[in-house]
Write a protein that holds these residues in place. Structure first.
Motif, PDB file in Angstrom:
ATOM      1  N   PHE A 116      -5.342   6.843   5.698  1.00  0.00           N
ATOM      2  CA  PHE A 116      -6.625   6.992   5.019  1.00  0.00           C
ATOM      3  C   PHE A 116      -7.713   6.740   6.048  1.00  0.00           C
ATOM      4  O   PHE A 116      -7.746   5.672   6.677  1.00  0.00           O
ATOM      5  CB  PHE A 116      -6.754   5.989   3.869  1.00  0.00           C
ATOM      6  CG  PHE A 116      -5.872   6.310   2.700  1.00  0.00           C
ATOM      7  CD1 PHE A 116      -6.350   7.097   1.661  1.00  0.00           C
ATOM      8  CD2 PHE A 116      -4.563   5.852   2.644  1.00  0.00           C
ATOM      9  CE1 PHE A 116      -5.531   7.415   0.583  1.00  0.00           C
ATOM     10  CE2 PHE A 116      -3.744   6.160   1.579  1.00  0.00           C
ATOM     11  CZ  PHE A 116      -4.224   6.946   0.543  1.00  0.00           C
ATOM     12  N   TYR A 150     -12.376   4.064   0.941  1.00  0.00           N
ATOM     13  CA  TYR A 150     -11.078   3.813   0.320  1.00  0.00           C
ATOM     14  C   TYR A 150     -10.807   2.334   0.015  1.00  0.00           C
ATOM     15  O   TYR A 150      -9.710   2.009  -0.445  1.00  0.00           O
ATOM     16  CB  TYR A 150      -9.952   4.411   1.176  1.00  0.00           C
ATOM     17  CG  TYR A 150      -9.848   5.903   1.009  1.00  0.00           C
ATOM     18  CD1 TYR A 150      -9.494   6.451  -0.222  1.00  0.00           C
ATOM     19  CD2 TYR A 150     -10.120   6.772   2.060  1.00  0.00           C
ATOM     20  CE1 TYR A 150      -9.407   7.822  -0.403  1.00  0.00           C
ATOM     21  CE2 TYR A 150     -10.025   8.151   1.890  1.00  0.00           C
ATOM     22  CZ  TYR A 150      -9.672   8.665   0.655  1.00  0.00           C
ATOM     23  OH  TYR A 150      -9.584  10.023   0.483  1.00  0.00           O
ATOM     24  N   ASN A 151     -11.762   1.455   0.214  1.00  0.00           N
ATOM     25  CA  ASN A 151     -11.539   0.040  -0.089  1.00  0.00           C
ATOM     26  C   ASN A 151     -11.116  -0.203  -1.542  1.00  0.00           C
ATOM     27  O   ASN A 151     -10.164  -0.948  -1.789  1.00  0.00           O
ATOM     28  CB  ASN A 151     -12.765  -0.801   0.253  1.00  0.00           C
ATOM     29  CG  ASN A 151     -12.978  -0.929   1.751  1.00  0.00           C
ATOM     30  OD1 ASN A 151     -12.124  -0.562   2.563  1.00  0.00           O
ATOM     31  ND2 ASN A 151     -14.134  -1.439   2.135  1.00  0.00           N
ATOM     32  N   ASP A 164     -10.899   3.562  10.514  1.00  0.00           N
ATOM     33  CA  ASP A 164     -12.200   4.225  10.398  1.00  0.00           C
ATOM     34  C   ASP A 164     -12.737   4.756  11.722  1.00  0.00           C
ATOM     35  O   ASP A 164     -13.917   5.084  11.825  1.00  0.00           O
ATOM     36  CB  ASP A 164     -13.223   3.305   9.732  1.00  0.00           C
ATOM     37  CG  ASP A 164     -13.475   2.029  10.520  1.00  0.00           C
ATOM     38  OD1 ASP A 164     -12.896   1.853  11.607  1.00  0.00           O
ATOM     39  OD2 ASP A 164     -14.263   1.203  10.034  1.00  0.00           O
ATOM     40  N   ASN A 207     -11.102   5.718   6.508  1.00  0.00           N
ATOM     41  CA  ASN A 207     -11.892   4.915   5.578  1.00  0.00           C
ATOM     42  C   ASN A 207     -13.382   4.888   5.928  1.00  0.00           C
ATOM     43  O   ASN A 207     -13.968   3.821   6.117  1.00  0.00           O
ATOM     44  CB  ASN A 207     -11.303   3.501   5.547  1.00  0.00           C
ATOM     45  CG  ASN A 207     -11.743   2.718   4.343  1.00  0.00           C
ATOM     46  OD1 ASN A 207     -12.110   3.281   3.328  1.00  0.00           O
ATOM     47  ND2 ASN A 207     -11.701   1.404   4.465  1.00  0.00           N
ATOM     48  N   MET A 265      -7.487   0.815  -1.942  1.00  0.00           N
ATOM     49  CA  MET A 265      -6.563  -0.139  -1.311  1.00  0.00           C
ATOM     50  C   MET A 265      -6.402  -1.381  -2.181  1.00  0.00           C
ATOM     51  O   MET A 265      -5.312  -1.946  -2.277  1.00  0.00           O
ATOM     52  CB  MET A 265      -7.047  -0.522   0.096  1.00  0.00           C
ATOM     53  CG  MET A 265      -7.007   0.626   1.099  1.00  0.00           C
ATOM     54  SD  MET A 265      -5.370   1.358   1.272  1.00  0.00           S
ATOM     55  CE  MET A 265      -5.727   3.061   0.928  1.00  0.00           C
ATOM     56  N   THR A 303      -4.766   2.552   7.389  1.00  0.00           N
ATOM     57  CA  THR A 303      -6.155   2.607   6.939  1.00  0.00           C
ATOM     58  C   THR A 303      -7.034   2.274   8.125  1.00  0.00           C
ATOM     59  O   THR A 303      -6.992   1.149   8.636  1.00  0.00           O
ATOM     60  CB  THR A 303      -6.410   1.611   5.779  1.00  0.00           C
ATOM     61  OG1 THR A 303      -5.456   1.854   4.747  1.00  0.00           O
ATOM     62  CG2 THR A 303      -7.812   1.785   5.221  1.00  0.00           C
TER      63      THR A 303
END
Length: 187
Positions: free
Chosen positions: A131, A138-139, A166, A133, A142, A164
């Motif tokens: 993901f 997407y927090n 970024d 993020n 998750m 995950t």
């Protein structure tokens, strides 16, 4: 290496999503990584394709015929494969890719990344699922996945298999270091 990118056919309400997608696309192309995606010219889908192509990278689109007929297919791709339906699209993308990453998107994006994640749990493939993020998009998801673990519906090892990140650098690093867990229903 080919990475399947799942992302929105919309651009999002702030420029952060397009900016992060453009940065990732440029970085992937410069790293010599090909992109496999849904073949669209709109939203984040169009952005990832355009940004990879801007840096002379290769982009492979896979799109159902009915969407091609709606004229949302990107016409400047390295290759566009037209398939009969969404099931064939997902299977073809999964076969073509060495890894999967979900950028921000809607229900379709989640459906696609969740399917390949499920396939990984079942041992259908040994490829990483990630993901990207952007801005903590997407927090909440998750957190929901952590709730699945704490409620006993998902083993910790299958949550832990999800990447995950970024940044482009952390994405590639995590993909290269990925080791799949044992399949869910082992032999």
């Amino acid at each position: 290496m080919k990475i399947a990118v799942y992302c929105g056919s919309a651009s999002g309400l702030t420029p952060d999503f397009m900016d992060a997608t453009r940065q990732l696309g440029h970085w992937l192309a410069e790293a010599g990584i090909d992109v496999v995606y849904g073949g669209g010219k709109v939203g984040l889908m169009g952005c990832i394709a355009d940004s990879v192509l801007e840096k002379n990278g290769r982009v492979y689109g896979v799109m159902p015929e009915y969407l091609v007929n709606k004229e949302i297919a990107h016409t400047g791709l390295t290759e566009l494969t037209v398939v009969s339906d969404m099931h064939e699209r997902k299977a073809r993308m999964a076969d073509m890719a060495d890894a999967f990453v979900a950028l921000p998107g809607g229900a379709g994006t989640l459906e696609e990344i969740f399917e390949v994640w499920t396939w990984a749990q079942l041992g259908h493939h040994q490829k990483p699922c990630a993901f990207y993020n952007t801005k903590g998009f997407y927090n909440p998801l998750m957190e929901m996945i952590r709730s699945m673990v704490s409620a006993g519906f998902l083993k910790q090892e299958y949550m832990d298999m999800l990447i995950t990140v970024d940044t482009p650098e952390s994405l590639l690093s995590a993909i290269n270091q990925y080791h799949p867990p044992a399949q869910k229903w082992g032999k």
